[in-house]
Design an enzyme around this catalytic site. Structure first.
Site, mmCIF file in Angstrom:
data_model
loop_
_atom_site.group_PDB
_atom_site.id
_atom_site.type_symbol
_atom_site.label_atom_id
_atom_site.label_comp_id
_atom_site.label_asym_id
_atom_site.label_seq_id
_atom_site.Cartn_x
_atom_site.Cartn_y
_atom_site.Cartn_z
ATOM 1 N N ILE A 1 61.075 62.731 100.468
ATOM 2 C CA ILE A 1 61.517 64.104 100.192
ATOM 3 C C ILE A 1 62.286 64.202 98.875
ATOM 4 O O ILE A 1 62.581 65.301 98.416
ATOM 5 C CB ILE A 1 62.343 64.706 101.357
ATOM 6 C CG1 ILE A 1 63.607 63.898 101.621
ATOM 7 C CG2 ILE A 1 61.473 64.837 102.597
ATOM 8 C CD1 ILE A 1 64.563 64.557 102.609
ATOM 9 N N ASN B 1 64.275 47.700 98.293
ATOM 10 C CA ASN B 1 65.671 47.345 98.024
ATOM 11 C C ASN B 1 66.297 46.854 99.323
ATOM 12 O O ASN B 1 66.203 47.534 100.340
ATOM 13 C CB ASN B 1 66.469 48.568 97.552
ATOM 14 C CG ASN B 1 65.844 49.251 96.362
ATOM 15 O OD1 ASN B 1 65.363 48.620 95.435
ATOM 16 N ND2 ASN B 1 65.835 50.580 96.387
ATOM 17 N N GLN C 1 69.747 50.028 98.227
ATOM 18 C CA GLN C 1 69.297 50.526 99.525
ATOM 19 C C GLN C 1 70.271 51.592 100.012
ATOM 20 O O GLN C 1 71.481 51.371 100.031
ATOM 21 C CB GLN C 1 69.206 49.387 100.546
ATOM 22 C CG GLN C 1 68.620 49.812 101.873
ATOM 23 C CD GLN C 1 68.495 48.664 102.871
ATOM 24 O OE1 GLN C 1 69.016 47.574 102.672
ATOM 25 N NE2 GLN C 1 67.792 48.922 103.960
ATOM 26 N N HIS D 1 62.185 49.684 104.382
ATOM 27 C CA HIS D 1 61.152 50.576 103.865
ATOM 28 C C HIS D 1 60.696 50.120 102.487
ATOM 29 O O HIS D 1 61.437 49.472 101.762
ATOM 30 C CB HIS D 1 61.623 52.028 103.831
ATOM 31 C CG HIS D 1 62.832 52.290 102.986
ATOM 32 N ND1 HIS D 1 64.109 51.928 103.362
ATOM 33 C CD2 HIS D 1 62.963 52.901 101.787
ATOM 34 C CE1 HIS D 1 64.972 52.310 102.427
ATOM 35 N NE2 HIS D 1 64.288 52.894 101.455
ATOM 36 N N HIS E 1 58.770 51.560 98.955
ATOM 37 C CA HIS E 1 58.372 52.723 98.164
ATOM 38 C C HIS E 1 57.026 52.430 97.509
ATOM 39 O O HIS E 1 56.851 51.367 96.892
ATOM 40 C CB HIS E 1 59.381 52.973 97.037
ATOM 41 C CG HIS E 1 60.754 53.297 97.519
ATOM 42 N ND1 HIS E 1 61.224 54.588 97.567
ATOM 43 C CD2 HIS E 1 61.756 52.505 97.964
ATOM 44 C CE1 HIS E 1 62.463 54.577 98.011
ATOM 45 N NE2 HIS E 1 62.819 53.321 98.268
#
Length: 136
Positions: A31, A86, A93, A99, A101
């Protein structure tokens, strides 16, 4: 349910823009995108970071990253892609659920995800290598 934003997205308690998903992973649009199509890939099972995620779960995330990159290449036609992770606050992070990217890139997009470092002297590399290999 923990206070983890990404766990809430997995559970459907928070909205997301889902790109792809399977039984082990979820890929959704960031987002706060660095570029159009910037997608996050997460394991469905909570793991804080690369030090906590299981080898199996890490492999499942890697497989989904590969799938997402292919979809983005076909649909958005980027000229490149950055795959970035990260671990820890010191590394940037800010959501503490593992996660990755996947960031589509185009020439001239002015996005800076790289760094320029001076060449390390051989003796420094040898010292670091000695410490790392001694600790295995």
């Amino acid at each position: 349910m923990s206070d983890c934003t990404f766990c809430k997205i997995v559970a459907g308690l928070l909205p997301s823009y889902r790109v792809l998903e399977d039984e082990h992973t979820l890929a959704f649009l960031n987002i706060r995108p660095a570029s159009p199509g910037h997608t996050l890939v997460i394991p469905r099972v909570h793991a804080r970071d690369v030090w906590e995620i299981s080898k199996t779960s890490h492999g499942e995330v890697a497989d989904m990253v590969h799938r997402v990159a292919a979809v983005l290449k076909t649909t958005l036609a980027p000229e490149g892609v950055n795959v970035k992770h990260n671990t820890g606050e010191a590394a940037g992070q800010d959501v503490f659920h593992y996660h990755v990217h996947v960031v589509p890139r185009w020439r001239g997009d002015d996005l800076r995800l790289t760094w320029s470092s001076p060449l390390a002297p051989a003796h420094e590399l040898e010292q670091v290598l000695e410490r790392v290999t001694a600790g295995r």
